[in-house]
Design a protein around this motif. Structure first.
Motif, mmCIF file in Angstrom:
data_model
loop_
_atom_site.group_PDB
_atom_site.id
_atom_site.type_symbol
_atom_site.label_atom_id
_atom_site.label_comp_id
_atom_site.label_asym_id
_atom_site.label_seq_id
_atom_site.Cartn_x
_atom_site.Cartn_y
_atom_site.Cartn_z
ATOM 1 N N CYS A 99 45.940 42.589 45.127
ATOM 2 C CA CYS A 99 44.644 42.073 45.552
ATOM 3 C C CYS A 99 44.808 41.502 46.955
ATOM 4 C CB CYS A 99 44.157 41.002 44.593
ATOM 5 S SG CYS A 99 42.562 40.302 45.036
ATOM 6 N N TYR A 100 43.907 41.904 47.846
ATOM 7 C CA TYR A 100 43.995 41.517 49.242
ATOM 8 C C TYR A 100 42.678 40.870 49.674
ATOM 9 C CZ TYR A 100 47.520 45.027 48.403
ATOM 10 O OH TYR A 100 48.553 45.745 47.852
ATOM 11 N N LEU A 101 42.769 39.771 50.384
ATOM 12 C CA LEU A 101 41.602 39.061 50.873
ATOM 13 C C LEU A 101 42.031 38.153 52.007
ATOM 14 C CD1 LEU A 101 40.983 35.961 48.794
ATOM 15 C CD2 LEU A 101 42.316 37.749 47.746
ATOM 16 N N THR A 102 41.060 37.562 52.676
ATOM 17 C CA THR A 102 41.343 36.624 53.756
ATOM 18 C C THR A 102 40.759 35.272 53.382
ATOM 19 O OG1 THR A 102 41.353 38.385 55.396
ATOM 20 C CG2 THR A 102 41.031 36.149 56.221
ATOM 21 N N LEU A 103 41.567 34.233 53.520
ATOM 22 C CA LEU A 103 41.146 32.867 53.198
ATOM 23 C C LEU A 103 41.150 32.017 54.461
ATOM 24 C CD1 LEU A 103 43.352 32.358 50.008
ATOM 25 C CD2 LEU A 103 40.923 32.928 50.082
ATOM 26 N N THR A 104 40.119 31.197 54.618
ATOM 27 C CA THR A 104 40.062 30.251 55.718
ATOM 28 C C THR A 104 39.682 28.897 55.148
ATOM 29 O OG1 THR A 104 39.335 32.014 57.212
ATOM 30 C CG2 THR A 104 39.059 29.748 57.983
ATOM 31 N N ALA A 105 40.570 27.934 55.278
ATOM 32 C CA ALA A 105 40.326 26.581 54.765
ATOM 33 C C ALA A 105 39.770 25.714 55.892
ATOM 34 C CB ALA A 105 41.627 25.980 54.235
ATOM 35 N N SER A 144 35.399 45.605 38.772
ATOM 36 C CA SER A 144 35.574 44.310 39.429
ATOM 37 C C SER A 144 36.451 43.419 38.567
ATOM 38 C CB SER A 144 34.222 43.642 39.711
ATOM 39 O OG SER A 144 33.541 43.396 38.512
ATOM 40 N N VAL A 145 37.118 42.496 39.224
ATOM 41 C CA VAL A 145 38.059 41.595 38.564
ATOM 42 C C VAL A 145 37.646 40.157 38.867
ATOM 43 C CG1 VAL A 145 40.474 40.854 38.432
ATOM 44 C CG2 VAL A 145 39.927 43.272 38.788
ATOM 45 N N GLU A 194 44.025 32.738 38.699
ATOM 46 C CA GLU A 194 43.857 33.055 37.277
ATOM 47 C C GLU A 194 42.836 34.168 37.119
ATOM 48 O OE1 GLU A 194 42.421 29.346 35.796
ATOM 49 O OE2 GLU A 194 44.315 28.312 36.146
ATOM 50 N N THR A 195 42.974 34.947 36.059
ATOM 51 C CA THR A 195 41.989 35.964 35.726
ATOM 52 C C THR A 195 42.038 36.262 34.233
ATOM 53 O OG1 THR A 195 41.166 38.195 36.126
ATOM 54 C CG2 THR A 195 43.557 37.888 36.288
ATOM 55 N N ASN A 214 34.338 37.325 42.084
ATOM 56 C CA ASN A 214 34.295 38.575 41.343
ATOM 57 C C ASN A 214 34.688 39.647 42.354
ATOM 58 O OD1 ASN A 214 33.974 39.953 38.967
ATOM 59 N ND2 ASN A 214 31.854 40.481 39.392
ATOM 60 N N VAL A 215 35.958 40.050 42.332
ATOM 61 C CA VAL A 215 36.546 40.890 43.358
ATOM 62 C C VAL A 215 36.357 42.367 43.026
ATOM 63 C CG1 VAL A 215 38.700 41.413 44.556
ATOM 64 C CG2 VAL A 215 38.248 39.089 43.797
#
Length: 112
Positions: free
Chosen positions: A12-18, A87-88, A28-29, A103-104
């Motif tokens: 699973c790939y995504l971009t996070l910005t805090a 979707s996951v 978790e899933t 919901n990825v």
């Protein structure tokens, strides 16, 4: 990312910005036996993946890309077929910030 039917895991790939410095500490899933934060490195021409047991640092205001060949999430023991269009549900847990439920979408290999 889509995975072959019966695959033991998926990436699973995504971009996070805090907005403030934080740390992604777990994921978790219900769609898998477990999910983990991983890193990948090359060692003597061999790809090595390992769990980041202390999580992943998220510097304030800086985008952190989880992508192939670097830090990423692993969905291990999927309970669903990881096919394009599925979707996951994921819950990202942070050291300081409240959990984030996503919901990825599962996208085809090579897709953006």
């Amino acid at each position: 990312r889509a995975a072959p039917k019966g695959a033991p895991a998926g990436g699973c790939y995504l971009t996070l910005t805090a907005s403030a410095a934080d740390r992604l500490v777990s994921v978790e899933t219900p769609a898998a036996a477990r999910a983990e934060i991983h890193t990948m490195s090359m060692d003597g021409g061999v790809m090595r993946m390992r769990k980041l047991s202390d999580g992943l640092a998220l510097p304030a205001g800086k985008a952190v890309a989880l992508k192939p060949g670097a830090e990423h999430l692993m969905v291990i023991g999927p309970k669903i077929d990881l096919v394009a269009g599925a979707s996951v549900p994921l819950t990202l847990r942070f050291k300081s910030a409240p959990p984030v439920a996503l919901n990825v979408p599962v996208k085809a290999v090579g897709g953006k």
